[in-house]
Scaffold this active site. Structure first.
Site, PDB file in Angstrom:
ATOM      1  N   GLU A  40      56.349  88.552  13.272  1.00 28.33           N
ATOM      2  CA  GLU A  40      54.890  88.487  13.255  1.00 28.33           C
ATOM      3  C   GLU A  40      54.414  87.727  12.017  1.00 28.33           C
ATOM      4  O   GLU A  40      54.976  87.854  10.938  1.00 28.33           O
ATOM      5  CB  GLU A  40      54.310  89.902  13.246  1.00 28.33           C
ATOM      6  CG  GLU A  40      52.821  89.953  13.498  1.00 28.33           C
ATOM      7  CD  GLU A  40      52.344  91.391  13.682  1.00 28.33           C
ATOM      8  OE1 GLU A  40      51.430  91.610  14.495  1.00 28.33           O
ATOM      9  OE2 GLU A  40      52.878  92.279  13.007  1.00 28.33           O
TER      10      GLU A  40
ATOM     11  N   SER B  11      44.313  92.636  27.420  1.00 26.59           N
ATOM     12  CA  SER B  11      45.620  92.381  28.024  1.00 26.59           C
ATOM     13  C   SER B  11      46.576  93.509  27.662  1.00 26.59           C
ATOM     14  O   SER B  11      46.304  94.329  26.795  1.00 26.59           O
ATOM     15  CB  SER B  11      46.181  91.043  27.524  1.00 26.59           C
ATOM     16  OG  SER B  11      46.457  91.133  26.134  1.00 26.59           O
ATOM     17  N   SER B  12      47.721  93.515  28.335  1.00 27.73           N
ATOM     18  CA  SER B  12      48.721  94.525  28.008  1.00 27.73           C
ATOM     19  C   SER B  12      49.178  94.282  26.574  1.00 27.73           C
ATOM     20  O   SER B  12      49.543  93.178  26.204  1.00 27.73           O
ATOM     21  CB  SER B  12      49.915  94.425  28.965  1.00 27.73           C
ATOM     22  OG  SER B  12      50.473  93.131  28.935  1.00 27.73           O
TER      23      SER B  12
ATOM     24  N   GLY C 256      51.292  89.648  38.600  1.00 35.05           N
ATOM     25  CA  GLY C 256      50.890  91.022  38.315  1.00 35.05           C
ATOM     26  C   GLY C 256      50.540  91.266  36.863  1.00 35.05           C
ATOM     27  O   GLY C 256      50.090  92.359  36.510  1.00 35.05           O
TER      28      GLY C 256
ATOM     29  N   LYS D 166      51.050  81.047  19.602  1.00 37.02           N
ATOM     30  CA  LYS D 166      52.253  81.396  18.827  1.00 37.02           C
ATOM     31  C   LYS D 166      53.331  80.328  18.936  1.00 37.02           C
ATOM     32  O   LYS D 166      54.346  80.385  18.254  1.00 37.02           O
ATOM     33  CB  LYS D 166      52.781  82.757  19.281  1.00 37.02           C
ATOM     34  CG  LYS D 166      51.817  83.900  18.962  1.00 37.02           C
ATOM     35  CD  LYS D 166      52.300  85.214  19.514  1.00 37.02           C
ATOM     36  CE  LYS D 166      51.331  86.343  19.162  1.00 37.02           C
ATOM     37  NZ  LYS D 166      49.986  86.181  19.731  1.00 37.02           N
TER      38      LYS D 166
ATOM     39  N   ILE E 114      51.084  78.377  31.320  1.00 35.78           N
ATOM     40  CA  ILE E 114      50.269  79.191  30.417  1.00 35.78           C
ATOM     41  C   ILE E 114      51.054  79.341  29.121  1.00 35.78           C
ATOM     42  O   ILE E 114      52.055  80.062  29.072  1.00 35.78           O
ATOM     43  CB  ILE E 114      49.970  80.580  31.018  1.00 35.78           C
ATOM     44  CG1 ILE E 114      49.458  80.461  32.453  1.00 35.78           C
ATOM     45  CG2 ILE E 114      48.986  81.329  30.132  1.00 35.78           C
ATOM     46  CD1 ILE E 114      48.224  79.634  32.617  1.00 35.78           C
TER      47      ILE E 114
END
Length: 646
Positions: free
Chosen positions: A552, A454-455, A289, A412, A408
Site C-alpha cells: 500500500e 465497492s467491495s 458479478g 494503482k 477496466i
C-alpha cells in the site's frame, strides 16, 4: 390511561357516534345562541315554531355532514377537505333553517342564518382543531426534535409528513433564501444558516434533516461544511427522481452519502458515446458479478443490446446479477437476452468458445483481483488472473472477431508499489502490444481510482465501525485516495471505450484527492458523534491508525509522464504510455508464465521489476505460501545443520 387516550382507542364506529352526538349539541347551541344574540331575549325558547324548525333542520344537517365525509376524516390528520366539509355543511344547515322557517312561518330574522353559520364554524370546526392540537401536543412530547435544512417544497412536505409520524417533529427550518428567513411556515420558524448553532442549542435539536434533494453535490458539500462542527447526526431525504419514480418515500431518511462530502457532481453522459458499442449489439462483461462489472451490466441493459453475456467465476455473484437484470427486463418490458455463464478468464478455450458461440461484438473486461493486500499474499494467482486472464481474453477476442475490447484498469497501475498495480499495468502492456499486431479488434483501457461502495470500500467499513462504537481504523493519517461513484465510473468507462482507436489508455478525471482521515472525521461528525483525540479525550469515536499494509502507498497517481491530452469528453483524458512490441512482450510473458508454473517468486519479482511498469515495491515478497515454504526450508536446513554439528 388518560381520557383522550381512552377515547382514541375506541372502535371507529363508536368514535363516529360520539362525533355525531357532539355535533348535534353544537348545532343546538349555535341555533339558539344565534337567536339570543339577534333578539337579545330568552323568549325564543318558548316559541313552538322555533323548536319545530330546529327539530326538522337537525337530522338533515347531520345527514349532509355525513354525505360530505366529515365523519370519515381522522381528527389527528384533519386537512382542508374536512374544513370545506364543515363550511359547506354549515351553509346547508343554515339553508334548512331558512327553508323550514318559511314553511312553518316561524319568523326567524334574516341575520340569524349568518350568525348561525359563523357559530357552526367556530364550534364544529374549532372543536376539531382543538382536539387535533391536544393530540399533536401529546405526541410531540414523545418525538425527537429535528431541524430541517431547506424550507422549499421538499422541506414543507417533509414537515407535514413528520407531523403525522411517530418519531420526529420539526422545530425549525434553516434556509439560505433571505426572503424566507424570519417567516413562519406551517407553524415552524425559518432561520438563517448563521443561526444554526444557536437554534440547535436552544431547541435541543437531536437530528438535522437535509431537505435539498435537487441541490448539486457541490452545494450539499458547502451545507455539510457548516453542519459538520455541530456534532449532531445528519440525515438526508432521497433524491426527487427516486421519489417521483416511486423508488423511495420523502420520509425515508438515510445517512449522508460520502459523494455529498466529496462535492463532486457527475456529468450527464453523451448518448452517442453510450450507444456506440452497445445498442443493438452483443455485449459481454467479464467479472459481471463484481462491483464494477455488475454496474456495467445495469448501465448496458438500459441501452438495449440484443444480448448481454454475463461471464463470472463466482456462482453467487452470477446468480445475483442475473436475477436483478431479469427483474429489470420484466419491469421495463425489454427484449434483451441475458445469458449467465460460469467460467474463468484463465480458461482460454472456454472464453473463446463463448465469444464465438454468441458472436460477441463488445467486451468489457472487469474480471480481476483488485484487493492489494490479498494479491500481495497470493502473487501467482494475482499474476495468473490479472495478466494472463487479460491476455487470454484479448486473444479470444481477436480470434472471435470482437469489435471492441475495453479493459477496466486502475490508478494503482501508475508507478506501482504492489503486485496488484503491477499486474494491471502488465495487462495494459499486453493490450497495447496486441493492438499493434492487428486491426480487427479495437483495444483500449480505462484507468480510474477507488469507487464508492465497492467491495472493500472504506466507507461501509467506517459506518460499521461507528455503529459498533469504534474505533475507526485507517492505515495512515496522511493516506489519500481518489474517489468516484460506481455509476459515474461505469458510464465513463462505456463512453471512453467508444472513443478508443486502438491501444488507447484513457484516464478518468477523479477530481481532487481525498485525505482518508478527514473523510473518517466527517462521517463520524455527521453520524452525531465527536472524534476522540488528545485535544478531546472525552470524544465518542477514536480514529486509530494501524500502519500501511503490504504493497500500500500513501498517494496514488493517475498518469504516467506529462504527455496527457483531453478528449471530446470533459471527464476523460488520454495518456501516451511506454509500449513494447509484441515480440518483446511475448518473450516477457513466456518467462513470466514459466516462473508462475514453477512458483518461482524470486524470478516473478525479477521479471516484473525489469518490465516497463515502473514497479517499485515497498515490501519484500509477501506471498503466504512462499513465506511458509521458506520457513520450512530454513527449519529443515537448521535441523540438518544441528545434526551435522552433533
Amino acid at each position: 390511561m388518560s381520557l383522550i387516550q381512552s377515547v382514541l382507542s375506541l372502535p371507529r364506529a363508536y368514535k363516529r357516534a360520539i362525533s355525531l352526538l357532539i355535533d348535534s349539541i353544537f348545532l343546538f347551541c349555535a341555533f339558539w345562541l344565534a337567536l339570543f344574540m339577534r333578539l337579545d331575549s330568552f323568549s325564543p325558547l318558548f316559541d313552538q315554531g322555533y323548536w319545530l324548525v330546529f327539530s326538522c333542520s337537525l337530522p338533515l344537517s347531520l345527514l349532509v355532514f355525513v354525505k360530505l365525509g366529515l365523519y370519515r376524516a381522522v381528527l389527528r390528520y384533519m386537512n382542508m377537505q374536512a374544513v370545506w366539509a364543515i363550511a359547506l355543511g354549515s351553509i346547508f344547515s343554515a339553508m334548512f333553517v331558512i327553508g323550514f322557517s318559511f314553511l312553518y312561518t316561524a319568523g326567524i330574522p334574516r341575520t340569524v342564518p349568518f350568525i348561525f353559520i359563523s357559530l357552526c364554524l367556530i364550534l364544529i370546526g374549532g372543536s376539531r382543531v382543538s382536539v387535533r392540537a391536544v393530540i399533536s401536543h401529546q405526541r410531540w412530547h414523545k418525538k425527537a426534535s429535528v431541524l430541517i435544512y431547506g424550507a422549499g417544497s421538499s422541506g414543507r412536505q417533509l414537515a407535514t409528513a413528520l407531523s403525522q409520524g411517530p418519531e420526529y417533529h420539526a422545530v425549525a427550518f434553516i434556509d439560505d433564501y433571505k426572503a424566507l428567513q424570519g417567516q413562519i411556515i406551517q407553524g415552524i420558524p425559518v432561520y438563517s444558516p448563521e443561526e444554526i448553532s444557536h437554534v440547535v442549542e436552544r431547541k435541543t435539536v437531536q437530528k438535522i434533516l437535509l431537505a435539498i434533494p435537487s441541490a448539486s453535490r457541490a452545494r450539499r458539500k458547502q451545507v455539510l461544511a457548516k453542519i459538520d462542527c455541530l456534532g449532531i447526526q445528519v440525515l438526508t431525504i432521497p433524491g426527487m427522481a427516486d421519489i417521483v419514480e416511486g423508488k423511495a418515500k420523502l420520509e425515508e431518511f438515510k445517512d449522508v452519502g460520502v459523494e455529498d462530502l466529496l462535492g463532486r457532481d457527475s456529468v450527464e453522459p453523451k448518448p452517442e458515446l453510450m450507444n456506440a458499442d452497445i445498442a443493438d449489439k452483443v455485449v459481454m462483461v467479464t467479472g459481471a458479478g463484481g462491483s464494477i462489472g455488475s454496474e456495467l451490466c445495469r448501465q448496458i441493459i438500459r441501452l438495449k443490446p440484443t444480448k448481454l453475456v454475463l461471464f463470472e467465476l463466482s456462482e453467487f455473484g452470477l446468480y445475483t446479477i442475473d436475477k436483478e437484470l431479469n427483474e429489470y427486463k420484466q419491469q421495463h418490458d425489454l427484449a434483451v437476452e441475458v445469458l449467465p455463464l460460469l467460467g474463468s478468464v484463465q480458461r482460454v478455450n472456454r472464453i473463446e468458445t463463448v465469444m464465438k458461440s454468441f458472436a460477441v461484438q463488445t467486451v468489457y473486461h472487469a474480471a480481476a483481483y483488485k484487493h492489494v493486500p490479498l494479491v500481495e499474499h497470493n502473487v501467482v494467482e494475482g499474476v495468473r488472473n490479472n495478466v494472463f486472464g487479460t491476455y487470454y481474453a484479448a486473444r479470444a477476442a481477436i480470434n472471435a472477431n470482437v469489435e471492441t475490447f475495453v479493459l477496466i484498469s486502475t490508478d494503482k497501475a501508475v508507478r506501482p508499489t504492489n503486485i496488484m498495480g503491477t499486474t494491471k499495468r502488465m495487462a495494459e502492456l499486453v493490450l497495447q502490444a496486441l493492438a499493434k499486431t492487428q486491426h480487427s479488434t479495437r483495444f483500449c483501457m480505462v484507468r480510474f481510482g477507488n469507487v464508492l461502495g465497492s467491495s472493500g470500500s472504506v466507507v461501509p467499513l467506517f459506518r460499521k465501525q461507528i455503529k459498533n462504537g469504534g474505533p475507526v481504523t485507517l492505515t495512515h493519517p496522511d493516506i489519500t485516495r481518489y474517489f468516484m461513484t460506481i455509476p459515474e465510473a461505469s458510464q465513463l468507462v462505456i463512453q471512453a471505450g467508444a472513443m478508443g482507436k486502438g491501444g488507447d489508455v484513457f484516464v478518468l478525471d477523479m477530481g481532487d484527492a481525498v485525505k482518508i482521515y478527514d473523510l473518517a472525521s466527517n462521517i463520524i461528525h455527521l453520524s452525531g458523534f465527536s472524534v476522540k483525540s488528545a485535544e478531546l479525550p472525552d470524544g465518542d469515536i477514536e480514529i486509530k491508525c494501524t500502519g500501511l499494509r503490504p504493497g500500500e502507498k500513501l498517494y496514488e497517481e493517475l498518469l504516467i509522464g506529462d504527455n496527457v491530452s483531453g478528449t471530446s469528453h470533459e471527464r476523460i483524458m488520454t495518456a501516451q504510455e511506454v509500449m513494447l512490441d509484441w515480440d518483446e512482450l511475448e518473450a516477457l510473458i513466456s518467462r513470466l508464465d514459466d516462473a508462475c508454473h514453477a512458483f518461482d517468486h524470486e524470478l516473478i519479482r525479477e521479471i516484473l521489476l525489469k518490465a516497463p511498469t515502473g514497479f517499485n515495491p515497498t515490501d519484500g515478497i509477501c506471498d503466504l505460501v512462499w513465506q511458509q515454504k521458506s520457513t520450512l526450508q530454513q527449519y529443515t536446513a537448521d535441523i540438518i545443520e544441528l545434526k551435522v554439528a552433533t
